[in-house]
Design a protein around this motif. Structure first.
Motif, PDB file in Angstrom:
ATOM      1  N   HIS A 146      10.558  -4.240  -9.311  1.00 53.43           N
ATOM      2  CA  HIS A 146       9.382  -3.883  -8.503  1.00 53.43           C
ATOM      3  C   HIS A 146       8.651  -2.650  -9.037  1.00 53.43           C
ATOM      4  O   HIS A 146       7.677  -2.204  -8.440  1.00 53.43           O
ATOM      5  N   ARG A 187       6.699  -1.692 -11.660  1.00 56.19           N
ATOM      6  CA  ARG A 187       5.290  -1.594 -12.091  1.00 56.19           C
ATOM      7  C   ARG A 187       4.336  -1.711 -10.893  1.00 56.19           C
ATOM      8  O   ARG A 187       3.334  -1.007 -10.828  1.00 56.19           O
ATOM      9  N   GLU A 188       4.670  -2.616  -9.988  1.00 56.25           N
ATOM     10  CA  GLU A 188       3.819  -2.772  -8.798  1.00 56.25           C
ATOM     11  C   GLU A 188       3.794  -1.476  -7.985  1.00 56.25           C
ATOM     12  O   GLU A 188       2.724  -1.007  -7.546  1.00 56.25           O
ATOM     13  N   SER A 234       1.936   1.328  -9.859  1.00 54.22           N
ATOM     14  CA  SER A 234       0.490   1.159  -9.884  1.00 54.22           C
ATOM     15  C   SER A 234      -0.133   1.538  -8.531  1.00 54.22           C
ATOM     16  O   SER A 234      -1.209   2.132  -8.472  1.00 54.22           O
ATOM     17  N   ALA A 235       0.567   1.230  -7.443  1.00 56.01           N
ATOM     18  CA  ALA A 235       0.041   1.578  -6.108  1.00 56.01           C
ATOM     19  C   ALA A 235       0.171   3.073  -5.809  1.00 56.01           C
ATOM     20  O   ALA A 235      -0.602   3.618  -5.025  1.00 56.01           O
ATOM     21  N   LEU A 259       5.307  -1.206   0.831  1.00 60.55           N
ATOM     22  CA  LEU A 259       5.442  -1.358  -0.622  1.00 60.55           C
ATOM     23  C   LEU A 259       6.907  -1.293  -1.063  1.00 60.55           C
ATOM     24  O   LEU A 259       7.329  -1.992  -1.981  1.00 60.55           O
TER      25      LEU A 259
END
Ligand code: SF4
Length: 207
Positions: A55, A57-58, A61-62, A80
């Motif tokens: 999880h 990179r997600e 990025s957020a 998230l």
């Protein structure tokens, strides 16, 4: 504590093993900022690295900057982080950290000794010991060290790179495991206090 020669040999073999067997994780390449390193340390706490990697990179990025974290709010960060678990605690920590970021306070919330050492290692490449249950287990077994912090520090200094912390983590995960350490395939076996003791390695103490 082992002699300087034994420590140097241990560090040399550890890094040789690491160069052939290291685990690849996204936070080990291109760490771009101390904020990213701090987030990574919070995500890795009490969570398997493989789970974080799925999880990562997600999430990065957020939460790319403290401002992005603040704009998401605690509930947004919680959503998230839900796949990782501990999402409520971590969301509050990250949000509080984002608010305090840049204040220059040495007491940034959510960052204990482990997180601060990991930031020094990942973002600033300093020769600091990163103590977690895994690095401590390896040095206690191999060196019979009572002062684990000093032992990890000396291994890192002998290796001449903070990557020795990552090498110890990978070695702990793949060879010197908490249960059933793979002593028969271990490149450090002839240096290892635990293996030389009368206690069978398969019953080696977990820490
Ligand atoms: S010989 Fe066994 S206990 Fe010693 S470092 Fe290797 S795997 Fe760990």
């Amino acid at each position: 504590m082992a002699s300087g020669d034994a420590l140097s040999e241990l560090a040399r073999r550890l890094m040789e093993w690491y160069s052939a067997n290291r685990r690849e994780f996204p936070w080990r390449v291109g760490m771009s900022s101390e904020w990213q390193a701090a987030l990574t340390a919070i995500l890795l706490r009490k969570t398997r690295a493989e789970t974080v990697a799925k999880h990562y990179r997600e999430i990065l990025s957020a939460l790319e900057t403290p401002e992005r974290a603040l704009s998401l709010g605690v509930e947004g960060i919680e959503r998230l982080l839900r796949p990782l678990g501990l999402h409520r605690t971590r969301a509050r920590q990250i949000h509080a950290l984002a608010r305090a970021w840049g204040s220059g306070s040495p007491e940034l919330p959510g960052l204990g000794p482990y997180a601060r050492a990991l930031i020094e290692c990942l973002a600033r490449r300093r020769l600091v010991p990163v103590l977690d249950v895994n690095t401590v287990r390896v040095v206690k077994r191999v060196l019979g060290a009572e002062n684990a912090e000093e032992a990890v520090r000396r291994v890192v200094e002998r290796a001449g790179t903070c990557e020795a912390n990552l090498a110890l983590m990978d070695f702990a995960a793949l060879v010197c495991r908490a249960r059933r350490p793979r002593c028969g395939a271990c490149p450090l076996r002839d240096l290892c206090v635990q293996a030389a003791s009368s206690e069978p390695p398969s019953r080696a103490q977990s820490v």
